[in-house]
Design a protein around this motif. Structure first.
Motif, PDB file in Angstrom:
ATOM      1  N   VAL A  79      -3.552  13.395  13.340  1.00 53.49           N
ATOM      2  CA  VAL A  79      -3.547  12.087  12.679  1.00 53.49           C
ATOM      3  C   VAL A  79      -3.445  10.962  13.696  1.00 53.49           C
ATOM      4  O   VAL A  79      -4.132   9.938  13.601  1.00 53.49           O
ATOM      5  N   SER A  83      -6.149   8.052  14.261  1.00 51.74           N
ATOM      6  CA  SER A  83      -5.729   6.651  14.154  1.00 51.74           C
ATOM      7  C   SER A  83      -6.106   5.878  15.414  1.00 51.74           C
ATOM      8  O   SER A  83      -6.604   4.752  15.340  1.00 51.74           O
ATOM      9  N   LEU A 246      -3.075   2.274   8.916  1.00 52.58           N
ATOM     10  CA  LEU A 246      -3.132   3.370   9.871  1.00 52.58           C
ATOM     11  C   LEU A 246      -2.093   3.195  10.969  1.00 52.58           C
ATOM     12  O   LEU A 246      -1.502   4.175  11.443  1.00 52.58           O
ATOM     13  N   LEU A 304       1.722  11.451   4.913  1.00 50.06           N
ATOM     14  CA  LEU A 304       0.279  11.349   5.151  1.00 50.06           C
ATOM     15  C   LEU A 304      -0.478  11.340   3.834  1.00 50.06           C
ATOM     16  O   LEU A 304      -1.396  10.527   3.631  1.00 50.06           O
ATOM     17  N   TYR A 307      -0.146   7.905   1.971  1.00 48.56           N
ATOM     18  CA  TYR A 307      -0.970   6.831   2.534  1.00 48.56           C
ATOM     19  C   TYR A 307      -2.456   7.075   2.270  1.00 48.56           C
ATOM     20  O   TYR A 307      -3.198   6.148   1.918  1.00 48.56           O
ATOM     21  N   VAL A 308      -2.896   8.310   2.447  1.00 43.53           N
ATOM     22  CA  VAL A 308      -4.316   8.615   2.289  1.00 43.53           C
ATOM     23  C   VAL A 308      -4.754   8.436   0.839  1.00 43.53           C
ATOM     24  O   VAL A 308      -5.887   8.009   0.574  1.00 43.53           O
ATOM     25  N   VAL A 312      -8.097   6.237   0.193  1.00 46.80           N
ATOM     26  CA  VAL A 312      -9.317   6.802  -0.394  1.00 46.80           C
ATOM     27  C   VAL A 312      -9.590   6.205  -1.767  1.00 46.80           C
ATOM     28  O   VAL A 312     -10.752   6.070  -2.172  1.00 46.80           O
TER      29      VAL A 312
END
Length: 336
Positions: A79, A83, A246, A304, A307-308, A312
């Motif tokens: 990650v 980033s 990010l 993770l 946040y993703v 998305v």
């Protein structure tokens, strides 16, 4: 007029309001806590359903914590690498940076001319609020220019203008006091359905231009110019927000990876479920301890995921730029 889609993202989304709130509006730490709680309860529930969960055997437990240590180190490294790859786009030579600066200044000058101000606002929320407010002003000016038309001649234009004014008022209120870095600015921008307004405005201009007064056509052109400027502005601030997120994600993963690794390594070296006896309300203490240490070790992954999920979801809602409506709407009127 073709079927009008919802203005706000909630009206255009297929998900329920609670799911959409969890995906977008909820604090990311709250989402992490919810995901961690689901993970913990799932492990405990499965342990209760399995007659002999195998907690007393050492090999499965050791394998579990070894896998958690490996996955945490690998996941955090991956990650952080991704980033840094995204953030590396900010690097460049003096010529590249100057070209970016000239492009930004040119765009700001175009916006300043469009909203009739000497200098366009510097803050993202104020910048978008100026654009949205200017679309409202143009819509009102078009409505004033149509005052002398017969009601039948205004049947198509008036609902369109009402939609622009109503949506602009709502988004302006949402942008008032919004701070960049939080999701408020991007959420308000997503609630301004400029794609449909641009499409419908162009359709009205091309099919009704001869029936509209010259003043109304001029103001409609100005409205379309503003809508065309709003699209790149929204995409620009969305990109900046993704880079901001990010950066926050990378920092948060660094903060949580060390405690997660410490718990996983300590559990691998010192935890012996076979030496833990007793139960509370029928739940084995060893099962609770294994579930808790596993959940803590997976906190970087749940962060993770939290946040993703937002990133998305926003990406899915903003796949197109310009007068493209990526939703099922009634376009039967366009055939003619």
């Amino acid at each position: 007029m073709a079927e009008r889609p919802g203005d706000t993202m909630r009206e255009r989304a297929d998900e329920s309001s609670r799911v959409l709130w969890l995906l977008l509006n909820a604090d990311r730490w709250l989402v992490t806590a919810v995901l961690s709680a689901v993970l913990f309860c799932s492990i405990v529930l499965v342990g209760l359903l399995v007659p002999e969960p195998g907690l007393r055997a050492g090999d499965p437990i050791e394998t579990l914590y070894q896998a958690l240590i490996t996955s945490t180190v690998t996941g955090v490294t991956l990650v952080l690498t991704l980033s840094q790859l995204v953030l590396s786009q900010e690097l460049g030579s003096a010529g590249d940076q100057r070209e970016r600066m000239q492009g930004a200044l040119s765009f700001r000058r175009d916006v300043a001319d469009a909203v009739d101000t000497a200098v366009s606002p510097a803050e993202p929320s104020a910048f978008l609020r100026a654009l949205v407010g200017a679309t409202r002003d143009r819509a009102e000016a078009i409505d004033d220019a149509l005052a002398d038309l017969e009601p039948d001649a205004r049947d198509r234009v008036t609902p369109y203008l009402d939609a622009v004014i109503e949506n602009a008022d709502s988004v302006t209120e949402q942008l008032d006091g919004a701070t960049f870095g939080e999701f408020d600015v991007v959420r308000a921008a997503l609630n301004y359905n400029y794609s449909w307004k641009l499409y419908e405005g162009r359709s009205i201009r091309e099919t009704s231009e001869t029936d509209l007064p010259e003043a109304a056509v001029t103001e409609l052109e100005s409205l379309l110019d503003l809508l065309e400027l709003f699209g790149p502005a929204r995409e620009h601030f969305k990109t900046l927000y993704f880079q901001w997120e990010l950066s926050n994600l990378s920092r948060t993963l660094l903060y949580t990876a060390v405690p997660a690794l410490a718990v996983a390594v300590s559990s691998l070296l010192f935890l012996d479920p076979s030496a833990i006896d007793g139960a509370t309300v029928g739940v084995d203490h060893a099962l609770v301890l294994v579930a808790a240490t596993t959940t803590v070790s997976l906190v970087p992954f749940t962060i993770l995921l939290a946040y993703v999920l937002r990133i998305v979801t926003v990406t899915k809602r903003t796949l197109s730029i310009g007068p493209f409506v990526l939703r099922e709407t009634d376009r039967s009127g366009d055939i003619s």
